[in-house]
Design a protein around this motif. Structure first.
Motif, PDB file in Angstrom:
ATOM      1  N   VAL A 449     -13.415  -7.683  18.529  1.00 55.21           N
ATOM      2  CA  VAL A 449     -12.989  -8.721  17.572  1.00 55.21           C
ATOM      3  C   VAL A 449     -11.619  -9.261  17.999  1.00 55.21           C
ATOM      4  O   VAL A 449     -11.388 -10.476  18.020  1.00 55.21           O
ATOM      5  N   ALA A 450     -10.718  -8.343  18.376  1.00 56.74           N
ATOM      6  CA  ALA A 450      -9.371  -8.758  18.792  1.00 56.74           C
ATOM      7  C   ALA A 450      -9.453  -9.678  20.005  1.00 56.74           C
ATOM      8  O   ALA A 450      -8.799 -10.726  20.052  1.00 56.74           O
ATOM      9  N   THR A 451     -10.277  -9.303  20.978  1.00 60.25           N
ATOM     10  CA  THR A 451     -10.396 -10.126  22.184  1.00 60.25           C
ATOM     11  C   THR A 451     -10.950 -11.509  21.834  1.00 60.25           C
ATOM     12  O   THR A 451     -10.435 -12.530  22.286  1.00 60.25           O
ATOM     13  N   THR A 452     -11.979 -11.540  20.988  1.00 58.85           N
ATOM     14  CA  THR A 452     -12.579 -12.834  20.628  1.00 58.85           C
ATOM     15  C   THR A 452     -11.575 -13.759  19.945  1.00 58.85           C
ATOM     16  O   THR A 452     -11.501 -14.951  20.232  1.00 58.85           O
ATOM     17  N   LEU A 453     -10.767 -13.200  19.029  1.00 60.28           N
ATOM     18  CA  LEU A 453      -9.842 -14.040  18.262  1.00 60.28           C
ATOM     19  C   LEU A 453      -8.508 -14.245  18.977  1.00 60.28           C
ATOM     20  O   LEU A 453      -7.668 -15.010  18.520  1.00 60.28           O
ATOM     21  N   TYR A 455      -6.311 -11.922  19.070  1.00 57.52           N
ATOM     22  CA  TYR A 455      -5.375 -11.183  18.214  1.00 57.52           C
ATOM     23  C   TYR A 455      -4.841  -9.948  18.955  1.00 57.52           C
ATOM     24  O   TYR A 455      -5.419  -9.481  19.933  1.00 57.52           O
ATOM     25  N   VAL A 547      -5.728  -6.945  14.706  1.00 57.11           N
ATOM     26  CA  VAL A 547      -6.874  -6.135  14.289  1.00 57.11           C
ATOM     27  C   VAL A 547      -6.403  -4.687  14.332  1.00 57.11           C
ATOM     28  O   VAL A 547      -5.941  -4.211  15.377  1.00 57.11           O
ATOM     29  N   CYS A 563      -8.365  -9.328   5.400  1.00 60.19           N
ATOM     30  CA  CYS A 563      -9.759  -8.980   5.659  1.00 60.19           C
ATOM     31  C   CYS A 563      -9.839  -7.471   5.892  1.00 60.19           C
ATOM     32  O   CYS A 563      -9.215  -6.949   6.810  1.00 60.19           O
ATOM     33  N   LEU A 637     -16.406 -10.751  12.388  1.00 64.00           N
ATOM     34  CA  LEU A 637     -15.865 -12.101  12.619  1.00 64.00           C
ATOM     35  C   LEU A 637     -16.210 -13.018  11.441  1.00 64.00           C
ATOM     36  O   LEU A 637     -15.394 -13.845  11.033  1.00 64.00           O
ATOM     37  N   ALA A 640     -13.829 -12.270   8.726  1.00 62.37           N
ATOM     38  CA  ALA A 640     -12.495 -12.783   9.060  1.00 62.37           C
ATOM     39  C   ALA A 640     -12.437 -14.288   8.806  1.00 62.37           C
ATOM     40  O   ALA A 640     -11.487 -14.800   8.211  1.00 62.37           O
ATOM     41  N   ARG A 641     -13.460 -15.009   9.242  1.00 62.05           N
ATOM     42  CA  ARG A 641     -13.455 -16.479   9.071  1.00 62.05           C
ATOM     43  C   ARG A 641     -13.407 -16.864   7.603  1.00 62.05           C
ATOM     44  O   ARG A 641     -12.756 -17.809   7.208  1.00 62.05           O
ATOM     45  N   HIS A 645      -7.265 -17.867   6.225  1.00 57.39           N
ATOM     46  CA  HIS A 645      -7.101 -19.302   5.911  1.00 57.39           C
ATOM     47  C   HIS A 645      -7.696 -19.581   4.550  1.00 57.39           C
ATOM     48  O   HIS A 645      -8.672 -20.278   4.441  1.00 57.39           O
TER      49      HIS A 645
END
Ligand SMILES: O=C(O)C1=C[C@@H](OP(=O)(O)O)[C@@H](O)[C@H](O)C1
Ligand SMILES: C=C(OP(=O)(O)O)C(=O)O
Length: 645
Positions: A449-453, A455, A547, A563, A637, A640-641, A645
């Motif tokens: 998740v961290a890599t994708t975002l 973060y 994350v 989240c 994810l 998180a989305r 925000h």
């Protein structure tokens, strides 16, 4: 030109331990130097303004020894500076320049005092006039009324009241008050104008009293010091957190949801700037306060309210209100702030120019500013900071309007708050907290998740192993609580996806040894280590987001995480995964003992008293028994989305 790009920010919540008060730090250093006896000062601010004061006092022959982090022992010189000739550089520190001018004018030596170019544009004439009335030999080296200055030995006579103006800066009165007891004579000061920034005089009188000198005050017009009073060390002084620095975080909480809590200053403070909290409350923010902490949240309903306030008593924190005005429900007026024009920059002009860049309509005059908030903030403004720490810190709040903001020359915050932006990220960067039992796959999911975002990543379980390894490398015994805690507090550990680095060296495998597992359980039992790692874990919260994976991320370390996911799987599914992993590594293994092991571990983790494994009410439950890693990552994810925000 250097700059810092702040990402669009949507929420602020968290906890900040404040740096020491600038006003208290510099007064305490000077009084300790002038007193008879040694003074231990704790929690001194470490910033440009205090460094010039420390360096100058040492240059004047005062013995100041570090005795711990932000702690010093000052050997008081009993009112006499040992060095009689010196040239001092005082940067842009009003709290060093003005008080040292007065103290050295009475010290019977030859001194020059200078600062940065802006300091040479900041008035000091009213103080020099006051000093000349008592016979002090003070001369201007360049422009009359402004630094640099030169001082010569002179006979001091205090036979008449000193008349001094108080409408340009209160620091002139502070300087005279602190210096006059050095003469040993009775002294009277009468204000020839209205006095501004009065609460700073209260700080001065309070600290002088702690050092044994009592000032009689008649209203704000007349101050008398009886003959023969001398400064005596009170032994130990703890410097409060800085109330002006607190204003940025409280405003962040009021704008960005909150709660944001500051520690180090509260109801018992001697600093006038705690009144900033009352101004925020008048705007509708929800404020709570204890003896030593304050907390701010957004209004329960609707926007912050517009205001029209006389802010003469809190000139520094008032700047923060000018930026909070961007988020108000109507035009806001800040009155009686003429002194802004003679501080680090012309702050009325600078504030007007920079608020316009983010879309506000601003009206300014000699002593007020009116801010009409825009319907929405202009994205991607480049904010000039004028070498003024407060311009940089205040305008950083504009990013909470959900717009990117560029802060030019952000290093100016070093005047009073060198790590301001790191701390600001610690209350504004979004956090995804993933907790769950052993072998639930949360580590793998968190890293992906961290890599994708894009973060940052915190593997909190690994931190105890890393602490044990770092202690071993430093030759520190795992039982040495204070030493291990110091290592934990400054642990140079980084998480890069699934790689774990200590001082830049990959230790992903090294920390998984039996021995480090044993070390981890020993150091994790030490309260000071847990406390140090709590602060350390929170420091991983950086932009654009974090994350965090562990057992107590959502419940203890990041209770404000937007989240929270509780990632679990049936014991059977977890045992099967562990079995596959071991076999793949060539380690012989059987399912039944692995399953037994996991069940025992779950029971221990859930039952322990410190930070037990638990799903917080607001966490999303994700059972991965029948999910692939990709499906689990997609589910996190999605959460998180939806929540960020
Ligand atoms: O005495 C002090 O510690 C200070 C007094 C205030 O200045 P003025 O009295 O010039 O307003 C304030 O702005 C400054 O940051 C610190
Ligand atoms: C006015 C300020 O500083 P100084 O102490 O230099 O006057 C300030 O810190 O906002």
């Amino acid at each position: 030109m250097s700059f810092l790009d702040l990402p669009p920010l949507h929420r602020a919540a968290g906890l900040i331990r404040l740096p020491g008060s600038k006003s208290i730090s510099n007064r305490t250093l000077l009084l300790a130097a002038l007193a008879a006896g040694d003074t231990e000062i704790h929690d001194l601010l470490d910033s440009d303004d205090t460094r010039v004061m420390l360096a100058s006092l040492r240059q004047l022959g005062i013995d100041i020894a570090p005795i711990g982090p932000d702690s010093y022992r000052v050997k008081g010189a009993g009112g006499v500076f040992p060095v009689k000739e010196a040239s001092l550089f005082l940067g842009n520190a009003g709290t060093a320049f003005r008080p040292l001018t007065a103290a050295l004018a009475l010290a019977g030596g030859r001194y020059t005092l200078s600062g940065v170019p802006r300091m040479h544009e900041r008035p000091i004439g009213d103080l020099v006039d006051g000093l000349r009335q008592i016979g002090a030999a003070v001369d201007y080296l360049e422009n009359p009324g402004y630094p640099p200055l030169t001082l010569q030995p002179a006979a001091i006579r205090l036979d008449r009241p000193i008349r001094v103006r108080g409408d340009v800066s209160s620091q002139f009165l502070t300087a005279l008050l602190m210096a006059l007891p050095l003469s040993g004579q009775a002294a009277v000061i009468e204000m020839s104008t209205e006095l501004i920034s009065k609460p700073y005089i209260e700080i001065t009188l309070n600290l002088m009293a702690r050092f044994g000198v009592k000032v009689e005050r008649q209203g704000w017009e007349r101050f008398s010091i009886s003959a023969g009073q001398r400064y005596r060390s009170p032994g130990t002084i703890h410097v409060e957190g800085d109330a002006s620095s607190a204003s940025y975080f409280l405003a962040a909480g009021a704008i960005g949801g909150g709660p944001v809590r500051v520690e180090g200053v509260g109801r018992d403070s001697i600093q006038g700037d705690v009144a900033f909290a009352a101004a925020l409350e008048a705007m509708g923010a929800r404020i709570e306060m204890g003896a030593n902490w304050m907390e701010a949240r957004s209004p329960a309903h609707g926007k912050l309210k517009a205001f029209d306030l006389d802010l003469n008593h809190i000139p520094d924190a008032a700047m923060t209100l000018a930026v909070a005005a961007l988020f108000a429900d109507g035009p806001c007026t800040l009155r009686n702030i003429a002194s802004w024009r003679v501080k680090e920059t012309d702050r009325i002009a600078a504030m007007a120019a920079e608020l316009r860049k983010v879309g506000a309509t601003v009206e300014e005059d000699a002593d007020f500013i009116r801010v009409v908030p825009p319907a929405s903030l202009t994205p991607s403004a480049s904010i000039a900071t004028y070498d003024d720490h407060r311009m940089a810190m205040c305008l950083s709040l504009a990013a909470l309007g959900g717009v990117p903001v560029r802060i030019l020359e952000p290093e100016c915050v070093a005047k009073t708050f060198p790590d301001y932006f790191e701390r600001y990220a610690e209350v504004t960067a979004p956090v995804i907290a993933i907790d769950g039992p052993s072998a639930s796959g949360k580590g793998t999911v968190a890293a992906r998740v961290a890599t994708t975002l894009g973060y940052h990543m915190l593997d909190s379980g690994a931190l105890y192993r890393l602490t044990a390894l770092a202690a071993r490398k430093a030759g520190v015994a795992w039982e040495d609580e204070a030493a291990v805690a110091a290592i934990a507090a400054a642990l140079p550990a980084e998480f890069e996806g699934e790689r774990i680095l200590l001082s830049g060296e990959e230790v992903s495998e090294a920390i998984r040894s039996e021995e480090m597992g044993d070390g981890a359980s020993k150091v994790a039992a030490l309260p000071a280590v847990r406390a140090a790692l709590l602060a350390r874990q929170r420091a991983y919260r950086r932009w654009p987001g974090l994350v965090a994976d562990g057992r107590d991320m959502g419940s203890v370390v990041f209770p404000w995480a937007e989240c929270k996911v509780f990632l679990t799987a049936s014991a059977e599914a977890r045992a099967e995964r562990r079995h596959k992993q071991l076999i793949a590594k060539g380690v012989p293994a059987k399912i039944t003992p692995l399953l037994q092991d996991l069940r025992e571990r779950d029971a221990r983790d859930t039952a322990r008293s410190v930070a037990p494994l638990q799903k917080c009410a607001e966490a999303e439950l994700l059972d991965t028994s029948n999910l692939s890693i990709e499906q689990a990552v997609a589910a996190v994810l999605g959460c998180a989305r939806e929540r960020i925000h």
